[in-house]
Write a protein that holds these residues in place. Structure first.
Motif, PDB file in Angstrom:
ATOM      1  N   GLN A  78     -14.442 -14.830   1.897  1.00 56.26           N
ATOM      2  CA  GLN A  78     -15.561 -14.989   0.966  1.00 56.26           C
ATOM      3  C   GLN A  78     -15.668 -16.426   0.470  1.00 56.26           C
ATOM      4  N   LEU A  79     -14.511 -17.060   0.233  1.00 55.20           N
ATOM      5  CA  LEU A  79     -14.540 -18.457  -0.183  1.00 55.20           C
ATOM      6  C   LEU A  79     -15.136 -19.351   0.898  1.00 55.20           C
ATOM      7  N   LEU A  80     -14.708 -19.119   2.132  1.00 56.38           N
ATOM      8  CA  LEU A  80     -15.167 -19.970   3.231  1.00 56.38           C
ATOM      9  C   LEU A  80     -16.632 -19.709   3.564  1.00 56.38           C
ATOM     10  N   VAL A  81     -17.003 -18.436   3.643  1.00 53.17           N
ATOM     11  CA  VAL A  81     -18.386 -18.102   3.979  1.00 53.17           C
ATOM     12  C   VAL A  81     -19.337 -18.559   2.885  1.00 53.17           C
ATOM     13  N   GLY A  82     -18.944 -18.359   1.636  1.00 54.32           N
ATOM     14  CA  GLY A  82     -19.795 -18.775   0.519  1.00 54.32           C
ATOM     15  C   GLY A  82     -19.679 -20.233   0.179  1.00 54.32           C
ATOM     16  N   GLN A  83     -18.942 -21.006   0.988  1.00 53.92           N
ATOM     17  CA  GLN A  83     -18.778 -22.439   0.725  1.00 53.92           C
ATOM     18  C   GLN A  83     -18.245 -22.659  -0.689  1.00 53.92           C
ATOM     19  N   LEU A  84     -17.211 -21.865  -1.061  1.00 50.96           N
ATOM     20  CA  LEU A  84     -16.506 -21.944  -2.344  1.00 50.96           C
ATOM     21  C   LEU A  84     -17.289 -21.326  -3.502  1.00 50.96           C
ATOM     22  N   ALA A  85     -18.504 -20.874  -3.257  1.00 56.75           N
ATOM     23  CA  ALA A  85     -19.255 -20.176  -4.296  1.00 56.75           C
ATOM     24  C   ALA A  85     -19.086 -18.668  -4.083  1.00 56.75           C
ATOM     25  N   GLY A  86     -19.675 -17.884  -4.956  1.00 55.56           N
ATOM     26  CA  GLY A  86     -19.579 -16.438  -4.813  1.00 55.56           C
ATOM     27  C   GLY A  86     -18.338 -15.878  -5.503  1.00 55.56           C
ATOM     28  N   ASP A  87     -17.941 -14.670  -5.087  1.00 51.12           N
ATOM     29  CA  ASP A  87     -16.852 -13.974  -5.773  1.00 51.12           C
ATOM     30  C   ASP A  87     -15.530 -14.059  -5.013  1.00 51.12           C
ATOM     31  N   GLY A  88     -15.374 -15.062  -4.149  1.00 53.30           N
ATOM     32  CA  GLY A  88     -14.105 -15.219  -3.443  1.00 53.30           C
ATOM     33  C   GLY A  88     -12.958 -15.498  -4.385  1.00 53.30           C
ATOM     34  N   ARG A  89     -13.209 -16.320  -5.417  1.00 52.46           N
ATOM     35  CA  ARG A  89     -12.167 -16.606  -6.393  1.00 52.46           C
ATOM     36  C   ARG A  89     -11.778 -15.356  -7.167  1.00 52.46           C
ATOM     37  N   LEU A  90     -12.770 -14.511  -7.452  1.00 53.93           N
ATOM     38  CA  LEU A  90     -12.473 -13.264  -8.140  1.00 53.93           C
ATOM     39  C   LEU A  90     -11.614 -12.352  -7.265  1.00 53.93           C
ATOM     40  N   ALA A  91     -11.899 -12.311  -5.960  1.00 49.26           N
ATOM     41  CA  ALA A  91     -11.103 -11.489  -5.054  1.00 49.26           C
ATOM     42  C   ALA A  91      -9.657 -11.970  -4.996  1.00 49.26           C
ATOM     43  N   LEU A  92      -9.445 -13.282  -5.081  1.00 46.94           N
ATOM     44  CA  LEU A  92      -8.090 -13.809  -5.048  1.00 46.94           C
ATOM     45  C   LEU A  92      -7.341 -13.584  -6.363  1.00 46.94           C
ATOM     46  N   LEU A  93      -8.060 -13.167  -7.392  1.00 46.61           N
ATOM     47  CA  LEU A  93      -7.384 -12.803  -8.642  1.00 46.61           C
ATOM     48  C   LEU A  93      -6.671 -11.464  -8.537  1.00 46.61           C
ATOM     49  N   MET A  94      -7.128 -10.601  -7.652  1.00 42.16           N
ATOM     50  CA  MET A  94      -6.614  -9.235  -7.608  1.00 42.16           C
ATOM     51  C   MET A  94      -5.188  -9.107  -7.075  1.00 42.16           C
ATOM     52  N   PRO A  95      -4.825  -9.768  -5.951  1.00 43.85           N
ATOM     53  CA  PRO A  95      -3.482  -9.549  -5.386  1.00 43.85           C
ATOM     54  C   PRO A  95      -2.321  -9.794  -6.351  1.00 43.85           C
ATOM     55  N   PRO A  96      -2.333 -10.880  -7.181  1.00 42.89           N
ATOM     56  CA  PRO A  96      -1.189 -11.056  -8.080  1.00 42.89           C
ATOM     57  C   PRO A  96      -0.968  -9.886  -9.023  1.00 42.89           C
ATOM     58  N   PHE A  97      -2.051  -9.373  -9.605  1.00 47.79           N
ATOM     59  CA  PHE A  97      -1.896  -8.288 -10.573  1.00 47.79           C
ATOM     60  C   PHE A  97      -1.571  -6.960  -9.884  1.00 47.79           C
ATOM     61  N   LEU A  98      -2.146  -6.752  -8.711  1.00 46.68           N
ATOM     62  CA  LEU A  98      -1.783  -5.546  -7.958  1.00 46.68           C
ATOM     63  C   LEU A  98      -0.320  -5.590  -7.548  1.00 46.68           C
ATOM     64  N   ALA A  99       0.146  -6.760  -7.104  1.00 52.34           N
ATOM     65  CA  ALA A  99       1.554  -6.896  -6.730  1.00 52.34           C
ATOM     66  C   ALA A  99       2.461  -6.696  -7.941  1.00 52.34           C
ATOM     67  N   LEU A 100       2.049  -7.202  -9.081  1.00 50.52           N
ATOM     68  CA  LEU A 100       2.837  -7.039 -10.301  1.00 50.52           C
ATOM     69  C   LEU A 100       2.990  -5.568 -10.664  1.00 50.52           C
ATOM     70  N   ILE A 101       1.892  -4.820 -10.581  1.00 49.78           N
ATOM     71  CA  ILE A 101       1.928  -3.411 -10.966  1.00 49.78           C
ATOM     72  C   ILE A 101       2.639  -2.555  -9.915  1.00 49.78           C
ATOM     73  N   LEU A 102       2.366  -2.836  -8.628  1.00 51.26           N
ATOM     74  CA  LEU A 102       2.881  -1.967  -7.569  1.00 51.26           C
ATOM     75  C   LEU A 102       4.286  -2.333  -7.107  1.00 51.26           C
ATOM     76  N   LEU A 103       4.648  -3.615  -7.198  1.00 52.83           N
ATOM     77  CA  LEU A 103       5.930  -4.059  -6.641  1.00 52.83           C
ATOM     78  C   LEU A 103       6.841  -4.752  -7.641  1.00 52.83           C
ATOM     79  N   GLY A 104       6.326  -5.099  -8.813  1.00 52.92           N
ATOM     80  CA  GLY A 104       7.179  -5.733  -9.804  1.00 52.92           C
ATOM     81  C   GLY A 104       6.794  -7.181 -10.078  1.00 52.92           C
ATOM     82  N   PRO A 105       7.370  -7.767 -11.146  1.00 49.13           N
ATOM     83  CA  PRO A 105       7.007  -9.137 -11.540  1.00 49.13           C
ATOM     84  C   PRO A 105       7.277 -10.189 -10.467  1.00 49.13           C
ATOM     85  N   ARG A 106       8.401 -10.106  -9.762  1.00 46.26           N
ATOM     86  CA  ARG A 106       8.705 -11.122  -8.749  1.00 46.26           C
ATOM     87  C   ARG A 106       7.640 -11.140  -7.652  1.00 46.26           C
ATOM     88  N   ALA A 107       7.270  -9.957  -7.191  1.00 44.31           N
ATOM     89  CA  ALA A 107       6.228  -9.878  -6.171  1.00 44.31           C
ATOM     90  C   ALA A 107       4.899 -10.396  -6.710  1.00 44.31           C
TER      91      ALA A 107
END
Length: 246
Positions: A98-127
């Motif tokens: 999404q970042l590349l296709v949208g030329q850094l615009a759009g919701d690509g940055r929002l999509a990259l916000l999700m993995p850290p918090f999902l990893a925190l909840i599903l696998l723990g703080p280190r992940a």
């Protein structure tokens, strides 16, 4: 007593981790099904070429990512960690595209916000922190790829030609926000785990104390009964015999 308490807390910590893993596995299954259901319509639109015209190679990458999501959703035997890792990789892959296709615009940055918090909840703080570092690297690499012309798509959007210093500031702001939220969520997850352990330790101590009190009450009753029998025997065999003899 201190060693006993330490062993008790260790056993309870393992029990709490097992309970959390069971919840995480169930939540991950629901999340995978929801992601697959919500992603199918945008994927079909992308494959049809409407809205945005992408090269067939990129469409193939999207299909491969979606197939990976389906495999993770339909194969619980893969285990919690592997299924969660596949989900994180797929979401990060979609966000980078999404970042590349949208030329850094759009919701690509929002999509990259999700993995850290999902990893925190599903696998723990280190992940969670590891996922944050990976997503930050993806975010930092996207402007460089666009500037080098490696990822040039036929749908330019305003913002791709901005100076790298601008996107460096955007990247720093993104990292700062994610780091603050990750710190808060990490502290909360650890507090939740410690609270669950402390609650179970207190419950075990209360159950043990209650069992000791019941045991002491039974012993007191037994001792009282034995004492009554002893006094009855002494009265019958001692005092009563003397009185009869007298």
């Amino acid at each position: 007593r201190k060693n006993t308490r330490v062993h008790l807390e260790a056993d309870i910590a393992r029990e709490v981790d097992a309970v959390l893993d069971a919840w995480r596995s169930k939540a991950l299954g629901v999340l995978l099904v929801a992601v697959c259901a919500l992603t199918i319509v945008p994927l079909l639109i992308v494959l049809s070429g409407r809205g945005v015209l992408l090269p067939w190679a990129i469409r193939g990458v999207c299909v491969a990512i979606y197939a990976t999501l389906l495999a993770a959703a339909l194969c619980p035997a893969l285990g919690l960690r592997l299924r969660a890792l596949l989900l994180l990789v797929c979401i990060a892959g979609f966000g980078t595209l999404q970042l590349l296709v949208g030329q850094l615009a759009g919701d690509g940055r929002l999509a990259l916000l999700m993995p850290p918090f999902l990893a925190l909840i599903l696998l723990g703080p280190r992940a969670g922190w590891a996922a944050m570092a990976a997503c930050a690297a993806l975010f930092a690499g996207a402007p460089l790829l666009l500037r080098a012309g490696v990822a040039d798509f036929p749908t330019p959007v305003a913002g791709a030609g901005a100076p790298l210093a601008y996107w460096s500031i955007q990247w720093l702001l993104w990292v700062n926000k994610v780091a603050l939220l990750m710190l808060l969520f990490s502290l909360f997850v650890r507090l939740l785990r410690r609270t669950m352990i402390a609650e179970r330790v207190a419950l075990r101590s209360l159950e043990k104390e209650s069992a000791n009190r019941q045991r002491l009450a039974r012993e007191v009753n037994i001792i009282g009964e034995l004492e009554r029998r002893r006094l009855g025997a002494e009265l019958h065999d001692g005092l009563c015999q003397h009185l009869t003899a007298t």
